[in-house]
Scaffold this motif. Structure first.
Motif, PDB file in Angstrom:
ATOM      1  N   ARG A   1       1.085  -1.352   0.002  1.00 45.60           N
ATOM      2  CA  ARG A   1       0.102   0.072  -0.031  1.00 45.60           C
ATOM      3  C   ARG A   1       0.800   1.341  -0.106  1.00 45.60           C
ATOM      4  N   GLU A   2       1.849   0.964   0.960  1.00 42.32           N
ATOM      5  CA  GLU A   2       2.704   2.449   0.714  1.00 42.32           C
ATOM      6  C   GLU A   2       3.651   2.557  -0.508  1.00 42.32           C
ATOM      7  N   ALA A   3       4.020   1.519  -1.017  1.00 45.54           N
ATOM      8  CA  ALA A   3       4.830   1.659  -2.095  1.00 45.54           C
ATOM      9  C   ALA A   3       3.796   2.303  -3.128  1.00 45.54           C
ATOM     10  N   ARG A   4       2.409   1.894  -3.250  1.00 41.83           N
ATOM     11  CA  ARG A   4       1.348   2.409  -4.198  1.00 41.83           C
ATOM     12  C   ARG A   4       1.231   3.687  -3.998  1.00 41.83           C
ATOM     13  N   ARG A   5       1.327   4.188  -2.660  1.00 43.32           N
ATOM     14  CA  ARG A   5       0.766   5.608  -2.442  1.00 43.32           C
ATOM     15  C   ARG A   5       2.203   6.300  -2.857  1.00 43.32           C
ATOM     16  N   THR A   6       3.528   6.076  -2.725  1.00 45.30           N
ATOM     17  CA  THR A   6       4.435   6.564  -3.209  1.00 45.30           C
ATOM     18  C   THR A   6       4.376   6.865  -4.807  1.00 45.30           C
ATOM     19  N   LEU A   7       4.029   5.676  -5.498  1.00 47.98           N
ATOM     20  CA  LEU A   7       3.786   5.722  -6.919  1.00 47.98           C
ATOM     21  C   LEU A   7       2.788   6.638  -7.284  1.00 47.98           C
ATOM     22  N   ALA A   8       1.629   6.827  -6.690  1.00 44.85           N
ATOM     23  CA  ALA A   8       0.439   7.437  -7.152  1.00 44.85           C
ATOM     24  C   ALA A   8       0.820   9.149  -6.776  1.00 44.85           C
ATOM     25  N   THR A   9       1.788   9.305  -5.885  1.00 41.81           N
ATOM     26  CA  THR A   9       1.853  10.875  -5.655  1.00 41.81           C
ATOM     27  C   THR A   9       3.474  11.360  -5.756  1.00 41.81           C
ATOM     28  N   SER A  10       4.055  10.499  -6.461  1.00 37.38           N
ATOM     29  CA  SER A  10       5.487  11.162  -7.144  1.00 37.38           C
ATOM     30  C   SER A  10       5.415  11.302  -8.621  1.00 37.38           C
ATOM     31  N   ALA A  11       6.104  12.206  -9.021  1.00 38.82           N
ATOM     32  CA  ALA A  11       6.257  12.288 -10.433  1.00 38.82           C
ATOM     33  C   ALA A  11       7.836  12.451 -10.742  1.00 38.82           C
ATOM     34  N   TYR A  12       8.229  11.843 -11.885  1.00 36.33           N
ATOM     35  CA  TYR A  12       9.611  11.604 -12.281  1.00 36.33           C
ATOM     36  C   TYR A  12       9.714  12.471 -13.778  1.00 36.33           C
ATOM     37  N   SER A  13      10.690  13.244 -13.958  1.00 32.68           N
ATOM     38  CA  SER A  13      11.166  13.795 -15.152  1.00 32.68           C
ATOM     39  C   SER A  13      11.366  12.658 -16.419  1.00 32.68           C
ATOM     40  N   ALA A  14      11.014  12.974 -17.633  1.00 27.55           N
ATOM     41  CA  ALA A  14      11.423  12.103 -18.847  1.00 27.55           C
ATOM     42  C   ALA A  14      12.576  11.287 -18.601  1.00 27.55           C
ATOM     43  N   ASP A  15      13.701  12.155 -18.370  1.00 26.03           N
ATOM     44  CA  ASP A  15      15.017  11.611 -17.946  1.00 26.03           C
ATOM     45  C   ASP A  15      14.970  10.282 -17.091  1.00 26.03           C
ATOM     46  N   MET A  16      14.355  10.680 -16.015  1.00 26.53           N
ATOM     47  CA  MET A  16      14.293   9.708 -14.985  1.00 26.53           C
ATOM     48  C   MET A  16      13.507   8.660 -15.257  1.00 26.53           C
ATOM     49  N   ILE A  17      12.522   8.701 -15.836  1.00 22.05           N
ATOM     50  CA  ILE A  17      11.583   7.682 -16.330  1.00 22.05           C
ATOM     51  C   ILE A  17      12.406   6.802 -17.059  1.00 22.05           C
ATOM     52  N   ARG A  18      13.342   7.200 -18.025  1.00 21.59           N
ATOM     53  CA  ARG A  18      14.024   6.303 -19.080  1.00 21.59           C
ATOM     54  C   ARG A  18      15.019   5.401 -17.981  1.00 21.59           C
ATOM     55  N   SER A  19      15.422   6.079 -16.955  1.00 21.35           N
ATOM     56  CA  SER A  19      16.646   5.312 -16.226  1.00 21.35           C
ATOM     57  C   SER A  19      15.856   4.397 -15.361  1.00 21.35           C
ATOM     58  N   LEU A  20      14.173   4.498 -15.129  1.00 17.75           N
ATOM     59  CA  LEU A  20      13.721   3.460 -14.395  1.00 17.75           C
ATOM     60  C   LEU A  20      13.430   2.521 -15.230  1.00 17.75           C
TER      61      LEU A  20
ATOM     62  N   ASP B   1      11.494   0.364  -9.473  1.00 16.32           N
ATOM     63  CA  ASP B   1      12.174   0.651  -8.115  1.00 16.32           C
ATOM     64  C   ASP B   1      12.508   2.101  -8.046  1.00 16.32           C
ATOM     65  N   THR B   2      11.711   2.885  -7.474  1.00 14.90           N
ATOM     66  CA  THR B   2      11.891   4.635  -7.376  1.00 14.90           C
ATOM     67  C   THR B   2      12.727   4.811  -6.357  1.00 14.90           C
ATOM     68  N   SER B   3      13.240   3.822  -5.382  1.00 12.21           N
ATOM     69  CA  SER B   3      13.914   4.302  -3.978  1.00 12.21           C
ATOM     70  C   SER B   3      15.069   5.333  -4.093  1.00 12.21           C
ATOM     71  N   ALA B   4      15.777   5.026  -5.298  1.00 14.96           N
ATOM     72  CA  ALA B   4      17.096   6.000  -5.433  1.00 14.96           C
ATOM     73  C   ALA B   4      16.826   7.202  -5.960  1.00 14.96           C
ATOM     74  N   LEU B   5      15.500   7.405  -6.389  1.00 13.99           N
ATOM     75  CA  LEU B   5      15.253   8.831  -7.015  1.00 13.99           C
ATOM     76  C   LEU B   5      14.590   9.907  -6.177  1.00 13.99           C
ATOM     77  N   VAL B   6      14.991  10.951  -6.087  1.00 14.54           N
ATOM     78  CA  VAL B   6      13.925  12.096  -5.574  1.00 14.54           C
ATOM     79  C   VAL B   6      13.070  12.509  -6.622  1.00 14.54           C
ATOM     80  N   PRO B   7      11.733  12.504  -6.277  1.00 16.35           N
ATOM     81  CA  PRO B   7      10.679  12.903  -7.596  1.00 16.35           C
ATOM     82  C   PRO B   7      10.935  14.485  -7.964  1.00 16.35           C
ATOM     83  N   SER B   8      10.484  14.735  -9.126  1.00 14.55           N
ATOM     84  CA  SER B   8      10.624  15.952  -9.434  1.00 14.55           C
ATOM     85  C   SER B   8       9.592  16.833  -8.986  1.00 14.55           C
ATOM     86  N   VAL B   9       8.315  16.234  -8.917  1.00 13.38           N
ATOM     87  CA  VAL B   9       7.020  16.863  -8.185  1.00 13.38           C
ATOM     88  C   VAL B   9       6.583  15.601  -7.358  1.00 13.38           C
TER      89      VAL B   9
END
Ligand SMILES: NC(=O)C1=CN([C@@H]2O[C@H](COP(=O)(O)OP(=O)(O)OC[C@H]3O[C@@H](n4cnc5c(N)ncnc54)[C@H](O)[C@@H]3O)[C@@H](O)[C@H]2O)[C@@H](O)CC1
Ligand SMILES: Nc1ncnc2c1ncn2[C@@H]1O[C@H](COP(=O)(O)OP(=O)(O)O)[C@@H](O)[C@H]1O
Ligand SMILES: [K+]
Length: 635
Positions: A9-28, A259-267
């Motif tokens: 649930r926690e992981a999905r909440r983070t997923l739903a409330t964190s946005a990553y730049s296009a470059d970060m998406i490619r790295s994911l 796995d977004t744990s190493a990234l700081v979201p853009s928004v």
């Protein structure tokens, strides 16, 4: 080890409330692609499932639907092609309009095998098995025919561009978008969802609506507003930022297991759980002083009401006490409604300055009647803050909210413990006073850019108001921290609503005086949490479910049926009862302040895990509970 339900649930909440730049998406994506995970096929399967649900919800039979795919030459087009192949395989009548010079080969093969048809619009297109127009005349004829075909379709799938978009749409994609959607700006339509597909085809955007700026969230040119956007793997800033988030429709996020744990979201987006963690729970040995005291220099000889509204919100915002400083008439008005108010200066843990205080210009225009000492007092408090900064003792004075009439009294240098709360017009004036040349409309068109600029120019934490409110401030790094909150209804845009907001922020800061002294980066979270509560209080007061932004629905590609069930459940006849009343009713600012304690109680009780209270509020028909569910009105 398998994650526990709480961890999931926690992981999905983070997923739903964190946005990553296009470059970060490619790295994911990269590690998955390296491992040979067929992301595009998973994306396409998810898209086809959602398309199926959309058509069914709109009362159509997916196997008989007429579908037009607008496919670009990149991987976004590839997603669309594989999805369309699935849909064609189930009987739908699918036409692909190729908007570039090529198509994703694997996707094209799958589409043709499934019986789909392809039309190319670019005379220079080289697409196997598809003739390109022979010249400009035929190209223009084909374009008109493609537009007609789209208008007659049941569903348009927009897969022209995704995170590979550079600048505004150009060429054929731009022409199609201008015809079928918007050439520029926002559509003029009611804030609440209306039944999609009634005035034209349903629109499903792949990853992002083609043409919206991915990282900045602007609308640089033509685009097609979507009813639903199915986004792959993680949220992109354009799905959370104004104004682009207003044109994405309902967002469905396909969970690839990134796995977004190493990234700081853009928004990041403020949400009920994070907000709960920022509200101070009363202690067994509390006193009114330990719970925090808010000082207000708001209201003026010219505007009495703002003093009352900001005080009402502050006093309702989970603090021990408020002190009001201002003209005698305003103080008397406040005492009539809030007899618990203490008049005059004293020790406070936060200041709220300027709501209902005239600007210099307005005061001068009013003549002697406008003279009441409020601006002098505000200037004095702000200058003390600046002096603390100069003496490297930024935490010596309480944090400050500077609103309205305080915004033209700012010293040259401020720190993150000062929050500025302009709306777009005030933001333009603030920026202009720092040498920028910008008007309110330009601020509304590029809110992130200008909020970040204001943060850089002033050093303060910036809250820019809107249906989606932006908060920008210090992160302890060289990048600013950006948070959004859009949980308020459009009814909140009413006189005095901003005064209630400033009081709410003041209360949030006062109850967190200790933590702020230790860590100024908390100012962004606290300010966003206050705006979240303000929005929730607005929703409670209006009794509706319409909000500036809704959290994405999560789509688990391993369990497509779960999603279909969730949406179906949400549209049950009895659910429709709630849905039918979803727009709520008009509200006055005072009602928002009065709903604040209920909003706070609901958010805090959730944090304590008191599920029964939430359940009870559902039974009582309390719509607030629905804000906490990751399922709500479909589209
Ligand atoms: N990398 C992958 O394997 C995955 C990618 N995915 C999809 O792939 C997309 C990214 O794919 P790409 O990197 O190929 O990029 P896109 O397909 O998003 O965009 C590139 C295409 O857009 C055109 N384009 C760019 N700017 C334009 C403009 N201003 N006006 C008109 N046309 C313009 C380019 O000419 C090119 O044809 C994502 O958005 C997502 O939909 C998903 O399938 C998940 C997996
Ligand atoms: N369309 C909207 N949807 C939700 N909230 C909105 C919308 N428009 C404005 N708001 C909120 O209403 C408040 C208006 O504040 P402001 O413009 O300062 O009003 P006032 O000066 O009259 O008090 C802000 O909190 C803003 O975020
Ligand atoms: K797209």
């Amino acid at each position: 080890m398998k994650p526990s339900p709480d961890e999931r649930r926690e992981a999905r909440r983070t997923l739903a409330t964190s946005a990553y730049s296009a470059d970060m998406i490619r790295s994911l994506e990269q590690p998955f692609l390296d491992d040979g995970v067929p992301l595009m096929r998973i994306a396409a399967g998810s898209l086809a499932s959602v398309a199926d649900v959309m058509l069914t919800q709109a009362g159509m039979e997916p196997a008989e639907a007429r579908i037009v795919l607008l496919a670009g030459a990149g991987n976004n087009g590839g997603d669309g092609l594989y999805a369309s192949a699935d849909l064609a395989g189930h009987g739908a009548d699918v036409t692909v309009v190729a908007t570039g010079r090529s198509l994703h080969q694997g996707g094209l093969d799958a589409l043709l095998r499934a019986g789909g048809v392809v039309t190319a619009l670019d005379p220079q297109a080289a697409i196997p098995g598809c003739e390109a127009p022979t010249g400009p005349d035929q190209a223009s004829e084909e374009l008109d025919q493609a537009v007609d075909l789209c208008r007659q379709a049941d569903l348009i799938i927009d897969a022209m561009t995704g995170i590979g978009l550079k600048g505004a749409l150009r060429g054929i994609p731009a022409a199609l978008a201008a015809e079928l959607g918007m050439e520029s700006g926002l559509p003029d339509r009611p804030a609440w969802h209306y039944p999609a597909g009634q005035n034209g085809p349903l629109v499903l955007a792949v990853d992002t609506p083609s043409g919206v700026d991915i990282d900045e969230g602007t609308l640089p040119g033509a685009y097609i507003p979507a009813d639903v956007t199915v986004t792959m793997g993680a949220m992109k800033p354009c799905l959370m930022l104004p104004p682009s988030a207003y044109v994405c429709g309902r967002i469905v996020l396909v969970d690839f297991g990134f796995d977004t744990s190493a990234l700081v979201p853009s928004v990041s987006c403020m949400n009920a759980e994070d907000c709960a963690g920022l509200l101070r729970a009363p202690r067994v040995d509390d006193t009114k002083y330990s719970r925090g005291v808010v000082g207000l220099v708001t209201g003026s000889a010219l505007y009495h009401g703002a003093g009352l509204l900001s005080s009402r919100a502050a006093a309702s915002g989970n603090v021990g006490m408020i002190r009001y400083c201002g003209p005698e008439q305003v103080g008397n008005l406040i005492l009539q409604e809030l007899p618990e108010t203490v008049l005059g200066r004293g020790r406070v843990e936060s200041w709220v300055l300027g709501s209902g205080v005239p600007t210099r210009q307005a005061q001068e225009a009013a003549g002697p009647e406008g003279q009441d000492g409020q601006r002098d007092l505000i200037a004095d408090i702000l200058n003390r803050q600046a002096a603390d900064l100069d003496e490297d003792d930024a935490a010596a004075d309480p944090p400050v909210v500077a609103d309205a009439g305080a915004l033209d009294l700012l010293p040259d240098r401020l720190g993150p413990r000062t929050v500025l709360t302009p709306h777009a017009g005030e933001m333009a004036a603030l920026l202009n006073s720092h040498g920028e040349n910008v008007d309110g409309d330009q601020v509304m068109a590029e809110p992130l850019r200008w909020a970040v600029r204001a943060c850089q120019l002033t050093g303060a934490t910036i809250l820019l108001k809107g249906a989606i409110t932006l908060v920008v401030g210090e992160d302890g790094t060289d990048r600013p921290r950006v948070m959004t909150t859009g949980f308020g209804p459009a009814w909140l845009s009413t006189a005095g609503s901003g005064d209630v907001l400033s009081g709410t922020i003041g209360a949030m800061l006062a109850q967190n005086a200790g933590p702020i002294q230790d860590d100024a980066t908390l100012m962004v979270d606290l300010t966003a949490a206050a705006a979240f509560l303000h929005g929730l209080a607005g929703s409670l007061a209006s009794g509706g479910r319409q909000t500036g932004w809704e959290q994405p629905l999560i789509f688990d590609p391993r369990k497509p049926q779960d999603f279909a069930d969730l949406v179906a459940e949400d549209n049950q006849p009895e659910g429709q009862g709630v849905v039918a009343g979803h727009m709520g009713q008009p509200i006055r600012a005072g009602q928002v302040a009065d709903a604040l304690p209920r909003a706070i109680g609901l958010v805090m009780s959730r944090a304590e895990g008191a599920a029964e209270q939430i359940d009870q509020s559902i039974q009582d028909g309390d719509d607030a509970s629905q804000f906490f569910e990751n399922s709500s009105l479909w589209f």
